[in-house]
Design an enzyme around this catalytic site. Structure first.
Site, PDB file in Angstrom:
ATOM      1  N   SER A   1      44.474  40.912  37.252  1.00 28.63           N
ATOM      2  CA  SER A   1      45.856  40.697  36.821  1.00 28.63           C
ATOM      3  C   SER A   1      46.789  41.689  37.495  1.00 28.63           C
ATOM      4  O   SER A   1      46.439  42.848  37.689  1.00 28.63           O
ATOM      5  CB  SER A   1      46.002  40.893  35.319  1.00 28.63           C
TER       6      SER A   1
ATOM      7  N   CYS B   1      47.976  41.898  40.516  1.00 25.70           N
ATOM      8  CA  CYS B   1      47.660  42.362  41.875  1.00 25.70           C
ATOM      9  C   CYS B   1      48.192  41.406  42.933  1.00 25.70           C
ATOM     10  O   CYS B   1      47.744  41.449  44.077  1.00 25.70           O
ATOM     11  CB  CYS B   1      46.159  42.509  42.050  1.00 25.70           C
TER      12      CYS B   1
ATOM     13  N   ASN C   1      54.103  43.184  30.380  1.00 23.96           N
ATOM     14  CA  ASN C   1      53.234  42.005  30.431  1.00 23.96           C
ATOM     15  C   ASN C   1      53.954  40.772  29.866  1.00 23.96           C
ATOM     16  O   ASN C   1      53.324  39.818  29.426  1.00 23.96           O
ATOM     17  CB  ASN C   1      51.941  42.266  29.647  1.00 23.96           C
TER      18      ASN C   1
HETATM   19  C1  OXD Z   1      45.036  37.339  32.839  1.00 18.64           C
HETATM   20  C2  OXD Z   1      45.954  36.195  32.811  1.00 18.64           C
HETATM   21  O1  OXD Z   1      44.140  37.313  33.681  1.00 18.64           O
HETATM   22  O2  OXD Z   1      46.853  36.169  31.960  1.00 18.64           O
HETATM   23  O3  OXD Z   1      45.184  38.258  32.027  1.00 18.64           O
HETATM   24  O4  OXD Z   1      45.811  35.285  33.629  1.00 18.64           O
HETATM   25 MN    MN Z   2      44.067  35.338  34.786  1.00 21.84          MN
END
Ligand code: OXD
Ligand code: MN
Length: 635
Positions: A279, A281, A395
């Protein structure tokens, strides 16, 4: 076929469901499904249950209910809504996530969040008892992959969150028809989710009872007291763990990968690449590069179909990280998120007084007050521990359908998937891997590159950020059978494949000595176009101890064509010098990690890492700590 009207749950379900809902459930004639719904309605005790089919009317009911119950709020632009997860419910929760396995399986799964199945089920069933009292439970059928294809897996989720159901509606194909027609009526994934008790903002209160328990062999996931989609939306990471386990048994692959097509306009051809990145990256940004075509951004199933390496996107939508999506770096998605009329769920961003969403790295000034993941927010607000609360969470996410994107590849609907010719593994390191390197062959690519992938932890999981952690195939959080077997399955998958995809590693995060990134964000386009030429055997390359890197004369025109940028020889030499010491350190960490955590790690993997270290050390004595591209000779 058993008469479901005489099933032990029939009268309970009749009493909880409208005639229309009950008829939809019974019409499927699926005893296993019926028993599942009955068992969990009995256990969770919702006031009522709603059964969805594939109709637009049911999708509208879910959308409307999410608004009416305050799980989502309308934003200014038509079709846009905002949902907030609780302050401590902002990422996947590894500590609360357990793979439930039999006692015999436990020793080999020690490092894979494994727990004794009987103990885990008993614990979570106590939490589930009566958890949906006062609520409505929605039963929604979906399908992973295009329906009725060689890849598809039917899924059923029971949830008391309309936000979760709405997310599923955007992210996955509707599955009622699939369930109606699927051949094996017993093979499907089952999910139960409850947000649990809610506070005045609609956030889950009992986070201490947050559990995400995956009963791997029975293919059921039970998820309680959370809302963040990575913990609650069954078809996302829960289904991924179940699919990985199943693929291990059946000899196919479920990978944490995007699927995209690099467009070579001069040659009028499209070449499909899949890519695994932990995630945050650059995975979604790579999948969505302007001028290329996207099939999917997160999860791919691979199957050998007639000797071809074929992939489907399991999803039909994107649950993407919104931080740093701005007009310059991610123009396609940025435009999509500004377009009224698209159905978008934003989560955990700031809602300004103008009822517009604002996020970190958006490239515009944000209002100094509004609502965010902490409630009412104004600049300088602190949390209970005295930390300043940013205006949006790092996030924070957006949820959309893929077909809003102007560069969607219509092949995302193909039942036989797309032919994959290249696989890309990407990590986040500032000082080790070159921007792109090709592995000499599949096996070496898997052992030396894919299994040693590492990344710093990010805000996509709860916990400390910035810790360098191993991330084999960017999949560590999701591997659900012993790691050694998973590695072997990856190697073996290509047996019988006619054209085995080339493997590449990429790294977009190399920095100069002052800590600045060495390349612009869109440089990834040039790397991928080089890989596209390599797949077709149209450019040469320089040998390195671990594979092949581009020649300057091939990259320079690609930078001009793809980015209209001048690419200097000086930058090339800096980017592509092979850095021996960090690679030795990385391989040493891999050996230590797998010796400690993967008792079944095949000896071949360990010995390959060790012999690669020896090879690098010999190269160091000949070339020094850095090898200039073009200088290395493979003996
Ligand atoms: C993760 C996503 O890998 O949300 O966390 O795709
Ligand atoms: Mn993911």
């Amino acid at each position: 076929m058993a008469d479901l009207n005489r099933n032990r749950y029939a009268s309970l379900l009749k009493s909880k469901m409208s005639d229309a809902s009950f008829t939809k459930l019974i019409a499927l004639g699926n005893e296993r499904l019926f028993n599942f719904v009955g068992e969990y309605i009995e256990l969770c005790e919702p006031d009522c249950g709603y059964m969805c089919d594939d109709s637009d009317a049911d999708a509208e009911y879910i959308r409307k209910s999410a608004l009416e119950r305050g799980e989502e709020t309308r934003l200014s632009r038509d079709g846009h809504t905002i949902h907030y997860d609780g302050y401590d419910d902002q990422g996947r929760a590894p500590g609360a996530t357990k793979n439930l396995v039999s006692k015999e399986d436990l020793p080999l799964m020690k490092s894979l969040q494994a727990m004794d199945r009987e103990v885990g089920l008993a614990e979570v069933r106590v939490i589930l008892k009566g958890i949906m009292k006062g609520k409505e439970a929605v039963v929604k059928l979906s399908c992973e992959g295009p329906i009725l294809s060689p890849f598809s897996i039917g899924c059923v989720q029971i949830s008391d969150s309309f936000y979760v159901c709405h997310s599923e509606e955007l992210l996955y194909r509707r599955g009622y028809e699939h369930f109606m027609k699927m051949e094996n009526k017993d093979k499907f994934f089952r999910f139960v989710h409850s947000a649990g008790r809610l506070d005045a903002r609609g956030c889950s209160i009992d986070l201490d009872k947050r559990k995400i328990y995956q009963d791997l062999d029975d293919m059921i996931v039970l998820s309680t007291n959370n809302q963040y989609a990575g913990n609650s939306v069954g078809l996302k990471k829960h289904a991924m763990r179940l699919a990985i386990r199943l693929s291990g048994k059946e000899g196919w692959l479920c990978e944490h990968m995007f699927i995209m097509a690099v467009q070579n306009e001069k040659k009028a051809r499209a070449t499909y690449f899949c890519g695994a990145f932990p995630s945050a990256c650059g995975k979604t940004a790579t999948a969505m590069l302007p001028g290329e075509k996207i099939v999917g951004d997160d999860i791919a199933y691979f199957r050998n179909i007639g000797g071809e390496f074929r992939a489907v996107n399991v999803e039909r939508g994107i649950f993407g990280i919104i931080k740093d999506v701005n007009a310059e770096d991610d123009p396609v998605i940025f435009r999509t998120l500004q377009t009224p009329g698209h159905e978008v769920i934003f989560s955990n961003v700031l809602t300004g007084p103008d009822s517009l969403p604002y996020w970190l790295g958006m490239g515009v000034d944000n209002p100094k007050k509004g609502k965010n993941f902490a409630g009412d927010w104004s600049e300088g607000k602190r949390d209970s521990e005295g930390n300043v609360i940013p205006f949006a969470h790092s996030n924070a996410r957006y949820t959309i359908r893929l077909n809003y994107l102007e560069n969607i590849d219509p092949a995302y609907k193909d039942k036989n998937g797309v032919l994959v010719e290249g696989i890309v593994y990407g990590g986040r390191d500032s000082d080790t891997s070159v921007p792109i390197e090709e592995a000499p062959d599949w096996e070496s690519g898997i052992i030396v590159k894919a299994c040693t992938l590492e990344s710093e932890t990010t805000s996509a999981t709860i916990g400390q950020e910035g810790v360098l952690a191993p991330q084999p195939m960017a999949n560590l959080d999701f591997i659900s059978y012993p790691i050694g077997q998973y590695f072997t399955n990856n190697i073996r998958f290509v047996e019988g494949i006619k054209n085995v995809p080339h493997i590449y590693t990429v790294n977009y995060f190399l920095k100069d000595k002052d800590g600045r990134f060495l390349t612009s964000k869109l440089a990834k386009k040039a790397w991928l176009h080089w890989a596209e030429l390599r797949v077709h055997g149209e450019v040469g390359a320089y040998r390195t101890p671990l594979g092949y890197v581009p020649r300057y004369e091939d990259l320079k025109p690609l930078f001009r064509e793809c980015l209209d940028e001048d690419f200097s020889q000086e930058l090339y030499l800096e980017l592509f010098k092979f850095r021996i010491d960090p690679w030795v350190a990385k391989l040493t960490r891999a050996i230590q990690f797998y010796q400690k955590t993967a008792p079944d790690c095949p000896e071949k993997f360990l010995s390959t890492w060790k012999s690669t270290i020896d090879k690098l050390q010999q190269a160091k004595s000949k070339y020094g700590p850095f090898i200039e591209p073009g200088k290395y000779q493979e003996s």
